[in-house]
Design an enzyme around this catalytic site. Structure first.
Site, mmCIF file in Angstrom:
data_model
loop_
_atom_site.group_PDB
_atom_site.id
_atom_site.type_symbol
_atom_site.label_atom_id
_atom_site.label_comp_id
_atom_site.label_asym_id
_atom_site.label_seq_id
_atom_site.Cartn_x
_atom_site.Cartn_y
_atom_site.Cartn_z
ATOM 1 N N HIS A 52 35.964 36.321 39.002
ATOM 2 C CA HIS A 52 37.157 36.741 39.719
ATOM 3 C C HIS A 52 36.822 36.973 41.200
ATOM 4 C CE1 HIS A 52 41.138 38.432 40.204
ATOM 5 N NE2 HIS A 52 40.618 39.467 40.834
ATOM 6 N N SER A 54 44.718 37.354 43.450
ATOM 7 C CA SER A 54 44.591 38.515 42.578
ATOM 8 C C SER A 54 45.922 39.268 42.505
ATOM 9 C CB SER A 54 43.438 39.403 43.059
ATOM 10 O OG SER A 54 43.057 40.328 42.068
ATOM 11 N N ASP A 65 36.446 34.713 34.622
ATOM 12 C CA ASP A 65 37.356 35.741 35.116
ATOM 13 C C ASP A 65 38.024 36.437 33.933
ATOM 14 O OD1 ASP A 65 39.330 37.248 36.376
ATOM 15 O OD2 ASP A 65 40.013 35.628 37.665
#
Length: 303
Positions: A273, A149, A243
């Site tokens: 995600h 991320s 995502d």
């Protein structure tokens, strides 16, 4: 989204949505606590991985599997550059170390808003340099970089900035659902918002990180906006089908291919995600992390 989302992931996201508390509305202490609680769904991680804390420019937690290879990964945790810690990613780092056989150096970089840009990026670069300097002491002959991320953001930017005449070249970069364009508005941002990540959260976090001192389309913020991609190390890019960041990651992959960078890209079907952090509640996520590590281990043996 409901047509493609993994059923276990769907039930998990529904549970999170019922709890409410959009991250963008939380104070920083609440934001960090909420993220820490979210990451507890990763479980405790596997046994058989040695863990120690070393002190470089920043504290680093080193994960050494029982049959460790001579490869190190300098890893940066996610959390929007404002949350996350060595503890939130402990389970993930244990799993990656066990599956890949690599020594994982998880970096406790400083967070915004107390430490806005470029502090986190400077911590990332200095930590990478420190691991290279200590490579012989730790029995390493190769060092790669990685992150998930927003930690993937730091990894990608640090890799792009790593000088050609550095101590040694980077062996690879491992990016798990990285945020690559904080200025982006690609269709997947609108198609797959969730209780884990949405546009309001992205906007809120990057505003705290930049403190309005640098534009969101600056390559030091959004690595997809770089002018060129040639010279980047072999890249392992893991993308989740559901995502909000999927399209910018696909665009990054296309830029790498166009620049002749060795690319290993994987779409994880039905995953949201941050899926890799939820091995305790999403069975496919646990299998995916094992596969991520095994793929890297196989490549290292052959390269």
């Amino acid at each position: 989204m409901t047509e493609t989302l993994d059923p276990h992931a769907g039930r998990f996201l529904d549970m999170l949505a019922l709890k409410g508390g959009e991250a963008a509305r939380l104070g920083i202490a609440e934001r960090r606590a909420a993220f820490a609680n979210l990451m507890r769904f990763g479980g405790s991680g596997p046994d058989g991985v040695g863990v120690e804390t070393v002190h470089a420019n920043r504290p680093i937690r080193l994960y050494r599997p029982m049959a460790a290879s001579a490869t190190g990964i300098v890893f940066f945790h996610g959390g929007g550059l404002v949350a996350g810690s060595l503890d939130t990613h402990d389970s993930l780092c244990r799993m990656l170390a066990a599956a890949s056989g690599c020594n994982i150096f998880s970096v406790d970089y400083r967070l915004a808003p107390e430490h806005p840009f470029p502090t986190g990026l400077e911590d990332a670069s200095k930590s990478l340099r420190w691991v290279f300097e200590k490579a012989t002491a730790y029995g390493l002959d190769r060092v790669g970089i990685g992150g998930d991320s927003a930690g993937g953001t730091l990894a990608a930017i640090t890799a792009a900035q790593w000088p050609a005449d550095a101590l040694k070249p980077l062996a690879f970069q491992l990016l798990l659902c990285p945020i690559l364009d904080f200025a982006g508005e690609m269709p997947s941002r609108r198609a797959f918002p969730s209780a884990i990540l949405d546009q309001a959260t992205l906007d809120h976090d990057i505003a705290l990180y930049t403190a309005d001192a640098v534009a969101r389309d600056d390559p030091k913020i959004s690595p997809l906006r770089a002018a060129q991609f040639a010279g980047l190390p072999p890249t392992f890019l893991h993308m989740a089908q559901c995502d909000p960041l999927r399209d910018e990651e696909a665009a990054y992959a296309e830029r790498l291919r166009g620049a002749g960078v060795e690319l290993h890209e994987t779409y994880h079907a039905g995953m949201p995600h941050l899926f890799y952090a939820f091995s305790g509640v999403i069975p496919a996520a646990k299998a995916a992390v094992t596969t991520i590590g095994a793929e890297l281990a196989d490549w290292l043996k052959q390269s």
